[in-house]
Design an enzyme around this catalytic site. Structure first.
Site, PDB file in Angstrom:
ATOM      1  N   HIS A 313      26.910  19.399  11.732  1.00 46.14           N
ATOM      2  CA  HIS A 313      28.213  18.648  11.985  1.00 46.14           C
ATOM      3  C   HIS A 313      28.248  17.366  11.215  1.00 46.14           C
ATOM      4  CE1 HIS A 313      31.866  17.285  14.055  1.00 46.14           C
ATOM      5  NE2 HIS A 313      32.236  18.409  14.464  1.00 46.14           N
ATOM      6  N   ASP A 371      31.060  26.337  17.443  1.00 46.90           N
ATOM      7  CA  ASP A 371      31.370  27.661  16.697  1.00 46.90           C
ATOM      8  C   ASP A 371      30.150  28.672  16.874  1.00 46.90           C
ATOM      9  OD1 ASP A 371      34.066  27.161  15.940  1.00 46.90           O
ATOM     10  OD2 ASP A 371      32.984  25.970  14.164  1.00 46.90           O
TER      11      ASP A 371
HETATM   12  N1  CMC Z   1      22.445  25.164   7.358  1.00 45.77           N
HETATM   13  C1  CMC Z   1      21.724  24.682   6.663  1.00 45.77           C
HETATM   14  N2  CMC Z   1      21.750  23.398   5.934  1.00 45.77           N
HETATM   15  C2  CMC Z   1      22.564  22.545   6.299  1.00 45.77           C
HETATM   16  C3  CMC Z   1      23.730  23.001   7.268  1.00 45.77           C
HETATM   17  C4  CMC Z   1      23.481  24.403   8.073  1.00 45.77           C
HETATM   18  N3  CMC Z   1      24.548  24.966   8.725  1.00 45.77           N
HETATM   19  N4  CMC Z   1      24.571  22.214   7.611  1.00 45.77           N
HETATM   20  C5  CMC Z   1      24.090  20.961   6.787  1.00 45.77           C
HETATM   21  N5  CMC Z   1      23.092  21.290   6.140  1.00 45.77           N
HETATM   22  C6  CMC Z   1      22.087  20.410   5.085  1.00 45.77           C
HETATM   23  C7  CMC Z   1      22.863  20.261   4.043  1.00 45.77           C
HETATM   24  O1  CMC Z   1      22.625  21.314   2.748  1.00 45.77           O
HETATM   25  C8  CMC Z   1      22.542  18.910   3.694  1.00 45.77           C
HETATM   26  O2  CMC Z   1      21.168  19.074   2.881  1.00 45.77           O
HETATM   27  P1  CMC Z   1      20.705  18.096   1.906  1.00 45.77           P
HETATM   28  O3  CMC Z   1      20.687  16.723   2.423  1.00 45.77           O
HETATM   29  O4  CMC Z   1      19.578  18.414   1.403  1.00 45.77           O
HETATM   30  O5  CMC Z   1      21.931  17.943   0.737  1.00 45.77           O
HETATM   31  C9  CMC Z   1      22.207  18.150   4.901  1.00 45.77           C
HETATM   32  O6  CMC Z   1      22.162  19.340   5.819  1.00 45.77           O
HETATM   33  C10 CMC Z   1      23.563  17.376   5.184  1.00 45.77           C
HETATM   34  O7  CMC Z   1      24.757  18.268   5.367  1.00 45.77           O
HETATM   35  P2  CMC Z   1      25.999  17.857   4.718  1.00 45.77           P
HETATM   36  O8  CMC Z   1      26.517  18.968   4.105  1.00 45.77           O
HETATM   37  O9  CMC Z   1      26.064  16.537   3.903  1.00 45.77           O
HETATM   38  O10 CMC Z   1      26.777  17.652   6.014  1.00 45.77           O
HETATM   39  P3  CMC Z   1      28.518  17.408   6.114  1.00 45.77           P
HETATM   40  O11 CMC Z   1      28.523  16.528   7.183  1.00 45.77           O
HETATM   41  O12 CMC Z   1      28.916  17.570   4.764  1.00 45.77           O
HETATM   42  O13 CMC Z   1      28.765  18.939   6.687  1.00 45.77           O
HETATM   43  C11 CMC Z   1      29.220  20.828   8.074  1.00 45.77           C
HETATM   44  C12 CMC Z   1      28.835  19.196   7.879  1.00 45.77           C
HETATM   45  C13 CMC Z   1      29.922  21.104   9.426  1.00 45.77           C
HETATM   46  C14 CMC Z   1      30.277  21.121   6.914  1.00 45.77           C
HETATM   47  C15 CMC Z   1      27.923  21.452   7.712  1.00 45.77           C
HETATM   48  O14 CMC Z   1      26.999  21.161   8.697  1.00 45.77           O
HETATM   49  C16 CMC Z   1      28.156  22.976   7.836  1.00 45.77           C
HETATM   50  O15 CMC Z   1      28.451  23.520   6.440  1.00 45.77           O
HETATM   51  N6  CMC Z   1      27.869  23.783   8.644  1.00 45.77           N
HETATM   52  C17 CMC Z   1      28.102  25.421   8.768  1.00 45.77           C
HETATM   53  C18 CMC Z   1      29.584  25.481   8.948  1.00 45.77           C
HETATM   54  C19 CMC Z   1      29.883  25.107  10.365  1.00 45.77           C
HETATM   55  O16 CMC Z   1      29.210  25.553  11.484  1.00 45.77           O
HETATM   56  N7  CMC Z   1      31.302  24.440  10.497  1.00 45.77           N
HETATM   57  C20 CMC Z   1      31.747  24.074  11.834  1.00 45.77           C
HETATM   58  C21 CMC Z   1      31.762  22.672  12.114  1.00 45.77           C
HETATM   59  S1  CMC Z   1      32.041  22.410  13.740  1.00 45.77           S
HETATM   60  C22 CMC Z   1      33.708  22.895  14.043  1.00 45.77           C
HETATM   61  C23 CMC Z   1      34.852  22.026  13.521  1.00 45.77           C
HETATM   62  O17 CMC Z   1      34.817  21.002  14.345  1.00 45.77           O
HETATM   63  O18 CMC Z   1      35.381  22.407  12.493  1.00 45.77           O
END
Ligand code: CMC
Length: 440
Positions: A313, A371
């Site tokens: 998240h 989720d």
């Molecule tokens: N699985 C594997 N790696 C992950 C995941 C995951 N679910 N989430 C984040 N990472 C890694 C990401 O690749 C990054 O790695 P690095 O630092 O090596 O580049 C690191 O963790 C930081 O992640 P980020 O993408 O910079 O984090 P963000 O804040 O941009 O994204 C997120 C947050 C929710 C979009 C992401 O965690 C994600 O895509 N999760 C899966 C989808 C999901 O479950 N979304 C629902 C969110 S809760 C409901 C809502 O409020 O919408």
């Protein structure tokens, strides 16, 4: 200082560029991080700030929802989500989000009536539905019909009239559940079921989805409580992508139905509200605990775009408090519907255990989010995965309308207009340069 003066200035930050010093006011939040006011930076220093994904930018002042991502805290108007999930119901939470405090018994009764009288849709909307393909995703219908409401309810489009704003808000919340249920019925080829206003919001939604012309659906208290809790937990989440979309769309003066349709579109993405459908589909794809390792490795690989859906998240760097509540509800619902050993739940719990002990997930502070468990509950209730994000959208109409109202009533509100960090061509004379990469 913001004109409504609800934040207090504590100190200033100093920014030094080429020997020039710029003083930037810092405002103290009631809780959480303070903010640096950079709104005058461009006029003074001729510089923009650069923050892709708004990871360090507060886009507005808000009094609605507070999240402490490190501690795993979520509060609506100061009330903890755990307490609201236990003691409140969805319409009381809607009232809280929109009006700022919990209603007394009399106020709540009146508010429930005000919402309920808007559950019906204009009959012509049925014709509108007939235009969709039968295999259309219910979110596609949600986006389209929500936007179309602005053509049916033209007496509540004046955003400068407080009464019209409130009436539009009630219409959006009440009608979203009817539209969601109609989208479901349309997708399975059944006749639409009219709302029943003697039922609670959640009971009525279940009735519209699962009753049919031949059989009345008996709403059990366990299922309606689970449904209501899901609505409460998804009602608001401060300035997430869809809420920011609603605010940005609304900042131009667009009508509320159009703004909420924009929010529904943003919610649909798999990184946001679409993750509940994606999480369940991922669990089904993993299929067995034997395959967990393989999928964890895929999630950790830089070369593989696969992410563990329902994990991670932007704000929570701890267990999402909503996921904790849903984990308990999940067990109750499965027991109630007689699923003793759901392989998908077993797989989810095993995956959670392994991921929470994995170095990659620990270091990146990736925990299960809302989720992760909601899909298992909704599937046990009888919803197909395509309906999960629709249910999220119905709940989030509460937060979107509360945030939209707060924005319209904010005296410093202006049209949202971010700037950019331009890295394209400098001025070219037509025909002097032809790129080989011009077909992207
Ligand atoms: N699985 C594997 N790696 C992950 C995941 C995951 N679910 N989430 C984040 N990472 C890694 C990401 O690749 C990054 O790695 P690095 O630092 O090596 O580049 C690191 O963790 C930081 O992640 P980020 O993408 O910079 O984090 P963000 O804040 O941009 O994204 C997120 C947050 C929710 C979009 C992401 O965690 C994600 O895509 N999760 C899966 C989808 C999901 O479950 N979304 C629902 C969110 S809760 C409901 C809502 O409020 O919408």
């Amino acid at each position: 200082m913001p004109k409504n003066k609800s934040t207090s200035k504590i100190k200033t930050a100093k920014l030094i560029i080429n020997k020039n010093t710029y003083e930037l006011p810092i405002y103290n939040s009631t809780e959480g991080e303070s903010v640096i006011d950079i709104s005058k930076l461009h006029s003074q220093a001729k510089l923009f700030t650069y923050d892709p994904g708004f990871t360090s930018t507060a886009s507005c002042e808000s009094k609605i929802t507070f999240i402490d991502g490190d501690k795993g805290i979520l509060r609506y108007r100061g009330y903890n989500i755990e307490e609201l999930a236990n003691k409140s119901d969805f319409i009381e939470v809607v009232n809280l989000l929109i009006y700022g405090d919990l209603p007394n018994k009399e106020q709540l009764k009146k508010y429930k009536k005000l919402i309920t009288r808007h559950t019906l849709l204009h009959e012509q909307i049925i014709n509108f539905f007939q235009g969709f393909r039968r295999d259309a995703h219910p979110m596609a219908m949600m986006v389209g019909v929500m936007g179309a409401l602005s053509s049916f309810y033209q007496d509540t489009l004046d955003i400068n009239d407080a009464h019209q704003r409130q009436e539009a808000t009630r219409r959006i919340i009440a009608k979203s559940s009817t539209i969601g249920a109609m989208a479901y019925k349309y997708s399975i080829g059944q006749a639409f079921v009219s709302p029943k206003n003697n039922l609670s919001f959640s009971e009525n939604f279940l009735h519209m989805c699962f009753s049919n012309t031949a059989e009345e659906y008996k709403v059990s208290p366990v299922i309606s409580k689970a449904m209501d809790t899901i609505f409460i937990l998804h009602a608001d989440h401060e300035q997430n992508a869809s809420t920011s979309t609603v605010r940005l769309a609304g900042s131009s003066g667009a009508n509320p139905f159009a703004c909420i349709a924009a929010g529904v579109s943003s919610l649909w993405g798999p990184a946001h509200g679409g993750a509940n459908q994606a999480a369940l589909e991922m669990l089904e794809e993993i299929g067995s605990t034997k395959n967990i390792k393989k999928y964890l490795n895929k999630a950790k690989s830089k070369k593989d775009p696969f992410k563990l859906m329902g994990f991670g998240h932007r704000v929570y760097k701890n267990y999402d408090p909503r996921a904790k509540i849903l984990k308990k509800i999940c067990k109750n619902v499965l027991a109630h519907v007689g699923i003793k050993n759901d392989p998908i739940l077993k797989l989810a719990m095993e995956l959670e255990k392994i991921a929470l002990n994995d170095k990659y997930f620990i270091e990146k502070k990736l925990y299960p989010n809302v989720d992760f468990y909601s899909g298992i509950i909704l599937r046990a209730i009888g919803f197909p995965p395509e309906m999960f994000t629709v249910i999220f959208a119905i709940a989030r109409t509460a937060g979107w309308t509360a945030q939209w109202t707060e924005m319209i009533e904010d005296p410093i509100q202006k049209i949202g207009r971010p700037r950019q960090y331009y890295t394209g061509n400098k001025s070219l004379k037509y025909g002097t340069k032809r790129s080989r990469k011009n077909t992207r």
